[in-house]
Motif scaffolding. Structure first.
Motif, PDB file in Angstrom:
ATOM      1  N   MET A 187       0.739  -1.030  -0.077  1.00 18.28           N
ATOM      2  CA  MET A 187       0.018  -0.076   0.106  1.00 18.28           C
ATOM      3  C   MET A 187       0.976   1.220  -0.245  1.00 18.28           C
ATOM      4  SD  MET A 187      -2.942   1.411  -0.184  1.00 18.28           S
ATOM      5  CE  MET A 187      -4.149   0.673   0.546  1.00 18.28           C
ATOM      6  N   VAL A 188       1.644   1.346   0.861  1.00 20.64           N
ATOM      7  CA  VAL A 188       2.682   2.407   0.980  1.00 20.64           C
ATOM      8  C   VAL A 188       3.433   2.882  -0.230  1.00 20.64           C
ATOM      9  CG1 VAL A 188       4.637   3.542   2.113  1.00 20.64           C
ATOM     10  CG2 VAL A 188       2.888   2.399   3.409  1.00 20.64           C
ATOM     11  N   SER A 189       3.949   1.593  -0.850  1.00 20.08           N
ATOM     12  CA  SER A 189       4.750   1.969  -2.348  1.00 20.08           C
ATOM     13  C   SER A 189       3.428   2.353  -3.319  1.00 20.08           C
ATOM     14  CB  SER A 189       5.327   0.462  -2.730  1.00 20.08           C
ATOM     15  OG  SER A 189       6.252   0.312  -1.846  1.00 20.08           O
ATOM     16  N   ILE A 190       2.742   1.809  -3.521  1.00 17.70           N
ATOM     17  CA  ILE A 190       1.630   2.100  -4.412  1.00 17.70           C
ATOM     18  C   ILE A 190       1.223   3.558  -4.141  1.00 17.70           C
ATOM     19  CG2 ILE A 190      -0.640   1.891  -5.389  1.00 17.70           C
ATOM     20  CD1 ILE A 190      -0.144  -1.282  -4.579  1.00 17.70           C
ATOM     21  N   GLN A 191       1.091   4.024  -3.191  1.00 16.41           N
ATOM     22  CA  GLN A 191       0.771   5.530  -2.763  1.00 16.41           C
ATOM     23  C   GLN A 191       1.844   6.324  -2.992  1.00 16.41           C
ATOM     24  OE1 GLN A 191      -0.159   5.276   1.477  1.00 16.41           O
ATOM     25  NE2 GLN A 191      -2.286   5.125   0.985  1.00 16.41           N
ATOM     26  N   SER A 192       3.057   5.868  -2.988  1.00 14.37           N
ATOM     27  CA  SER A 192       4.305   6.499  -3.496  1.00 14.37           C
ATOM     28  C   SER A 192       4.162   6.887  -4.929  1.00 14.37           C
ATOM     29  CB  SER A 192       5.648   5.877  -3.100  1.00 14.37           C
ATOM     30  OG  SER A 192       5.563   6.039  -1.575  1.00 14.37           O
ATOM     31  N   VAL A 193       3.895   5.898  -5.611  1.00 17.38           N
ATOM     32  CA  VAL A 193       3.775   5.899  -7.220  1.00 17.38           C
ATOM     33  C   VAL A 193       2.733   6.997  -7.562  1.00 17.38           C
ATOM     34  CG1 VAL A 193       2.945   4.637  -9.126  1.00 17.38           C
ATOM     35  CG2 VAL A 193       4.526   3.420  -7.467  1.00 17.38           C
ATOM     36  N   ASP A 194       1.541   7.256  -6.787  1.00 20.78           N
ATOM     37  CA  ASP A 194       0.561   7.899  -6.842  1.00 20.78           C
ATOM     38  C   ASP A 194       1.297   9.577  -6.778  1.00 20.78           C
ATOM     39  OD1 ASP A 194      -1.973   9.217  -7.327  1.00 20.78           O
ATOM     40  OD2 ASP A 194      -2.050   9.759  -5.404  1.00 20.78           O
ATOM     41  N   ARG A 195       2.227   9.521  -5.568  1.00 19.57           N
ATOM     42  CA  ARG A 195       2.763  10.848  -5.596  1.00 19.57           C
ATOM     43  C   ARG A 195       3.767  11.131  -6.508  1.00 19.57           C
ATOM     44  NH1 ARG A 195       2.534   8.990  -0.312  1.00 19.57           N
ATOM     45  NH2 ARG A 195       4.683   8.222  -0.356  1.00 19.57           N
ATOM     46  N   ILE A 196       4.512  10.137  -7.135  1.00 18.98           N
ATOM     47  CA  ILE A 196       5.447  10.466  -8.138  1.00 18.98           C
ATOM     48  C   ILE A 196       4.526  10.756  -9.219  1.00 18.98           C
ATOM     49  CG2 ILE A 196       6.830   9.215  -9.638  1.00 18.98           C
ATOM     50  CD1 ILE A 196       7.809   7.554  -7.367  1.00 18.98           C
ATOM     51  N   THR A 197       3.488  10.254  -9.860  1.00 13.59           N
ATOM     52  CA  THR A 197       2.779  10.548 -11.086  1.00 13.59           C
ATOM     53  C   THR A 197       2.007  12.060 -10.768  1.00 13.59           C
ATOM     54  OG1 THR A 197       0.525   9.455 -10.252  1.00 13.59           O
ATOM     55  CG2 THR A 197       2.174   8.240 -11.545  1.00 13.59           C
ATOM     56  N   GLN A 198       1.766  12.417  -9.721  1.00 11.24           N
ATOM     57  CA  GLN A 198       1.205  13.913  -9.425  1.00 11.24           C
ATOM     58  C   GLN A 198       2.274  14.851  -9.714  1.00 11.24           C
ATOM     59  OE1 GLN A 198      -1.080  14.438  -5.977  1.00 11.24           O
ATOM     60  NE2 GLN A 198      -1.601  12.234  -5.669  1.00 11.24           N
ATOM     61  N   ALA A 199       3.514  14.679  -9.153  1.00  9.86           N
ATOM     62  CA  ALA A 199       4.744  15.476  -9.394  1.00  9.86           C
ATOM     63  C   ALA A 199       5.107  15.553 -10.839  1.00  9.86           C
ATOM     64  CB  ALA A 199       5.958  14.856  -8.571  1.00  9.86           C
ATOM     65  N   GLN A 200       5.064  14.434 -11.540  1.00 11.36           N
ATOM     66  CA  GLN A 200       5.358  14.238 -12.885  1.00 11.36           C
ATOM     67  C   GLN A 200       4.480  15.206 -13.743  1.00 11.36           C
ATOM     68  OE1 GLN A 200       5.589  10.058 -13.285  1.00 11.36           O
ATOM     69  NE2 GLN A 200       7.467  10.136 -14.253  1.00 11.36           N
ATOM     70  N   LEU A 201       3.154  15.200 -13.299  1.00 11.45           N
ATOM     71  CA  LEU A 201       2.217  16.088 -14.228  1.00 11.45           C
ATOM     72  C   LEU A 201       2.427  17.301 -13.730  1.00 11.45           C
ATOM     73  CD1 LEU A 201      -1.088  13.764 -13.775  1.00 11.45           C
ATOM     74  CD2 LEU A 201       0.345  14.102 -15.882  1.00 11.45           C
ATOM     75  N   ALA A 202       2.647  17.651 -12.493  1.00 13.80           N
ATOM     76  CA  ALA A 202       3.122  19.293 -12.391  1.00 13.80           C
ATOM     77  C   ALA A 202       4.221  19.618 -12.780  1.00 13.80           C
ATOM     78  CB  ALA A 202       2.999  19.370 -10.880  1.00 13.80           C
ATOM     79  N   ILE A 203       5.232  18.914 -12.839  1.00 16.56           N
ATOM     80  CA  ILE A 203       6.361  19.563 -13.637  1.00 16.56           C
ATOM     81  C   ILE A 203       6.002  19.405 -15.332  1.00 16.56           C
ATOM     82  CG2 ILE A 203       8.821  18.589 -14.494  1.00 16.56           C
ATOM     83  CD1 ILE A 203       8.772  17.156 -11.584  1.00 16.56           C
TER      84      ILE A 203
END
Length: 88
Positions: free
Chosen positions: A38-54
């Motif tokens: 769960m924690v790793s999958i949530q980390s992937v979600d944060r990464i995808t949000q950051a990528q879209l922001a960039i």
């Protein structure tokens, strides 16, 4: 940075984000995997949000401060402000 290059890089980030989000969805669809990671999958979600922001920052022609102010991930915005200011 050349605007065409910035837009091309943004497009690449969006494509990578889609792939990563699809992977996270696939992993999260299995209840056992979801429970264990769960924690790793949530980390992937944060990464995808950051990528879209960039990607949004790369596509924008607004002043740098306004681009960073548009980032909704507070920790990313803070890191960007520090790096732009030369503190990182």
């Amino acid at each position: 940075m050349d605007q065409q290059l910035a837009h091309a890089l943004a497009d690449e980030l969006v494509e990578l984000t889609r792939s990563l989000a699809d992977l996270a969805y696939d992993l999260g669809s299995d209840s056992d995997t979801l429970r264990r990671h769960m924690v790793s999958i949530q980390s992937v979600d944060r990464i995808t949000q950051a990528q879209l922001a960039i990607a949004d920052i790369l596509r924008s022609d607004a002043p740098v401060a306004a681009r960073i102010d548009g980032v909704t991930l507070e920790t990313l915005a803070d890191r960007l402000r520090e790096r732009v200011a030369g503190n990182a």
